[in-house]
Write an enzyme that holds these catalytic residues in place. Structure first.
Site, mmCIF file in Angstrom:
data_model
loop_
_atom_site.group_PDB
_atom_site.id
_atom_site.type_symbol
_atom_site.label_atom_id
_atom_site.label_comp_id
_atom_site.label_asym_id
_atom_site.label_seq_id
_atom_site.Cartn_x
_atom_site.Cartn_y
_atom_site.Cartn_z
ATOM 1 N N CYS A 1 0.816 -1.221 0.000
ATOM 2 C CA CYS A 1 0.000 0.000 0.000
ATOM 3 C C CYS A 1 0.848 1.270 0.000
ATOM 4 O O CYS A 1 0.309 2.376 -0.008
ATOM 5 C CB CYS A 1 -0.971 0.005 1.179
ATOM 6 S SG CYS A 1 -2.222 -1.295 1.050
ATOM 7 N N HIS B 1 -13.387 8.848 -7.170
ATOM 8 C CA HIS B 1 -12.413 8.923 -8.254
ATOM 9 C C HIS B 1 -11.304 9.940 -7.970
ATOM 10 O O HIS B 1 -10.831 10.627 -8.876
ATOM 11 C CB HIS B 1 -13.102 9.188 -9.595
ATOM 12 C CG HIS B 1 -13.807 7.973 -10.106
ATOM 13 N ND1 HIS B 1 -15.082 7.656 -9.710
ATOM 14 C CD2 HIS B 1 -13.400 6.982 -10.924
ATOM 15 C CE1 HIS B 1 -15.453 6.528 -10.282
ATOM 16 N NE2 HIS B 1 -14.439 6.096 -11.027
ATOM 17 N N GLU C 1 -13.158 -1.083 2.878
ATOM 18 C CA GLU C 1 -12.098 -0.778 1.930
ATOM 19 C C GLU C 1 -12.004 -1.889 0.889
ATOM 20 O O GLU C 1 -11.698 -1.642 -0.278
ATOM 21 C CB GLU C 1 -10.767 -0.619 2.664
ATOM 22 C CG GLU C 1 -9.651 -0.126 1.766
ATOM 23 C CD GLU C 1 -8.419 0.226 2.548
ATOM 24 O OE1 GLU C 1 -8.253 1.413 2.893
ATOM 25 O OE2 GLU C 1 -7.615 -0.694 2.823
#
Length: 150
Positions: free
Chosen positions: A26, A76, A136
């Protein structure tokens, strides 16, 4: 009736983030399909002359709050912390467009706490934010409960 009732609405959005100094994958820019469950509590309106009679909150009003405060800003988007490398942040902004800079590491845990504060400020009187659940991934989520954050 004076029963306290909880109402929940689900929201979905797509968002990318990157975790500064993280020791796993990540640390690279990557995205998720987020699911946010917003639960409010309150006593339904008991006034036959009120168009919201019988409601804790009109689901459309809740939708408008969450869309304005969360989804419209984060959908987005690429989310990075303010202390992330400035050159990389500039490059992401130029490449991806919608880049949101936050003052925290953009983990699921920190995002859900931020979202709680953003939503709480806009709730009508008589309603309380009970909890948020932010998925998530399909199998991983973070929760925020008002009871834990008094």
């Amino acid at each position: 009736m004076n029963s306290v009732i909880r109402v929940t609405r689900e929201f979905t959005f797509e968002m990318a983030h990157v975790l500064r100094n993280y020791d796993g994958p990540c640390r690279n820019v990557h995205g998720h399909s987020y699911r946010l469950f917003v639960t409010l509590s309150g006593i339904p309106v008991n006034d036959s002359n009120n168009p919201k009679n019988g409601m804790v909150i009109d689901f459309t009003d809740l939708k408008n709050i969450v869309m304005q405060e969360i989804v419209d800003q984060f959908d987005h988007a690429v989310v990075v912390s303010a202390d992330f490398d400035r050159e990389k942040t500039r490059m992401m902004s130029e490449t991806f467009g919608n880049t949101v800079i936050v003052d925290y590491q953009p983990t699921c845990e920190n995002l859900v706490a931020d979202f709680a504060e953003r939503i709480r400020k806009h709730l009508p009187s008589g309603t309380k934010l009970h909890n948020l659940r932010l998925y998530e991934t399909a199998k991983s989520y973070a929760e925020w409960f008002a009871e834990d954050n008094k």
